[in-house]
Design a protein around this motif. Structure first.
Motif, PDB file in Angstrom:
ATOM      1  N   UNK A  37       0.805  -1.143  -0.205  1.00 39.51           N
ATOM      2  CA  UNK A  37      -0.062   0.045  -0.021  1.00 39.51           C
ATOM      3  C   UNK A  37       0.877   1.119   0.005  1.00 39.51           C
ATOM      4  N   UNK A  38       0.636   2.021  -0.953  1.00 41.78           N
ATOM      5  CA  UNK A  38       1.489   3.370  -0.984  1.00 41.78           C
ATOM      6  C   UNK A  38       0.675   4.765  -0.935  1.00 41.78           C
ATOM      7  N   UNK A  39       0.780   5.305   0.087  1.00 38.31           N
ATOM      8  CA  UNK A  39       0.084   6.640  -0.285  1.00 38.31           C
ATOM      9  C   UNK A  39       0.963   7.605  -0.566  1.00 38.31           C
ATOM     10  N   UNK A  40       0.009   8.494  -1.129  1.00 36.67           N
ATOM     11  CA  UNK A  40       0.439   9.989  -1.842  1.00 36.67           C
ATOM     12  C   UNK A  40      -0.493  10.849  -1.544  1.00 36.67           C
ATOM     13  N   UNK A  41       0.029  12.294  -1.855  1.00 38.11           N
ATOM     14  CA  UNK A  41      -0.878  13.320  -1.862  1.00 38.11           C
ATOM     15  C   UNK A  41      -0.712  14.330  -0.367  1.00 38.11           C
ATOM     16  N   UNK A  42       0.125  13.986   0.336  1.00 42.99           N
ATOM     17  CA  UNK A  42       0.463  14.627   1.584  1.00 42.99           C
ATOM     18  C   UNK A  42       1.240  15.949   1.282  1.00 42.99           C
ATOM     19  N   UNK A  43       1.177  16.888   2.205  1.00 43.22           N
ATOM     20  CA  UNK A  43       1.811  18.086   2.169  1.00 43.22           C
ATOM     21  C   UNK A  43       1.429  19.149   2.982  1.00 43.22           C
ATOM     22  N   UNK A  44       1.736  20.336   2.709  1.00 41.69           N
ATOM     23  CA  UNK A  44       1.683  21.594   3.657  1.00 41.69           C
ATOM     24  C   UNK A  44       0.574  22.212   3.216  1.00 41.69           C
ATOM     25  N   UNK A  45      -0.568  22.698   3.932  1.00 46.20           N
ATOM     26  CA  UNK A  45      -1.831  23.377   3.305  1.00 46.20           C
ATOM     27  C   UNK A  45      -2.059  24.476   4.389  1.00 46.20           C
ATOM     28  N   UNK A  46      -2.798  25.390   4.158  1.00 48.51           N
ATOM     29  CA  UNK A  46      -3.350  26.345   5.083  1.00 48.51           C
ATOM     30  C   UNK A  46      -4.584  25.894   5.644  1.00 48.51           C
ATOM     31  N   UNK A  47      -5.080  26.311   6.680  1.00 46.20           N
ATOM     32  CA  UNK A  47      -6.172  26.107   7.471  1.00 46.20           C
ATOM     33  C   UNK A  47      -7.330  26.544   6.328  1.00 46.20           C
ATOM     34  N   UNK A  48      -8.242  25.532   6.280  1.00 44.68           N
ATOM     35  CA  UNK A  48      -9.394  25.895   5.529  1.00 44.68           C
ATOM     36  C   UNK A  48      -9.233  25.339   3.935  1.00 44.68           C
ATOM     37  N   UNK A  49      -8.197  24.938   3.854  1.00 44.06           N
ATOM     38  CA  UNK A  49      -7.610  24.397   2.592  1.00 44.06           C
ATOM     39  C   UNK A  49      -8.045  23.053   2.392  1.00 44.06           C
ATOM     40  N   UNK A  50      -7.819  22.261   1.228  1.00 41.88           N
ATOM     41  CA  UNK A  50      -8.044  20.736   0.931  1.00 41.88           C
ATOM     42  C   UNK A  50      -7.087  20.142   0.328  1.00 41.88           C
ATOM     43  N   UNK A  51      -6.960  18.746   0.616  1.00 42.38           N
ATOM     44  CA  UNK A  51      -6.084  17.862   0.075  1.00 42.38           C
ATOM     45  C   UNK A  51      -6.556  16.576  -0.268  1.00 42.38           C
ATOM     46  N   UNK A  52      -6.124  15.898  -1.369  1.00 41.07           N
ATOM     47  CA  UNK A  52      -6.778  14.568  -1.432  1.00 41.07           C
ATOM     48  C   UNK A  52      -5.445  13.527  -1.530  1.00 41.07           C
ATOM     49  N   UNK A  53      -5.768  12.611  -0.582  1.00 40.97           N
ATOM     50  CA  UNK A  53      -4.654  11.618  -0.534  1.00 40.97           C
ATOM     51  C   UNK A  53      -5.168  10.435  -1.458  1.00 40.97           C
TER      52      UNK A  53
END
Length: 125
Positions: free
Chosen positions: A4-20
């Motif tokens: 299992x290999x995760x990706x998509x993490x990072x630094x984001x400001x509060x209120x923002x979005x990310x998709x892992x």
């Protein structure tokens, strides 16, 4: 060998979005419930949510309304869409492969037998 290999993490400001994303290999991915967990420094691993092979989903209460789990069985990939992120969402996020079947309410780490290496999500205030 299951991987299992995760990706998509990072630094984001509060209120923002990310998709892992979590790419799976080594087993018939579509038959198994997949889960997402997270662990912040100094804290225990925490259940985020899970999705069965049929698409049934189950979320921990703090994530309801902000996080969405989906899967693409043809691509052997499960996703975690995170919206309205908060600094307290900062953690390493892990995907895990759980039991086969159509039940999604597996919220214990011990329900899952294979884990990814994790991807870091940092939410700045």
């Amino acid at each position: 060998q299951v991987q299992l290999v995760e990706s998509g993490g990072g630094l984001v400001q509060a209120g923002g979005s990310l998709r892992l994303s979590c790419a799976a290999s080594g087993r018939t991915f579509s038959r198994y419930t997949m889960g997402w967990f997270r662990q912040a420094p100094g804290k225990e691993r925490e259940f985020v949510g899970a999705i069965s092979w049929t698409g049934s989903v189950y979320y921990a209460d703090p994530m309801k309304g902000r996080f969405t789990i989906s899967r693409d069985n043809a691509k052997n990939t499960v996703y975690l869409q995170m919206n309205s992120l908060k600094p307290e969402d900062t953690a390493a996020y892990y995907c895990a492969s759980g039991p086969p079947g159509g039940y999604a309410r597996y919220f214990r780490s011990s329900d899952y037998d294979y884990w990814g290496q994790g991807t870091q999500v940092t939410v700045s205030s």
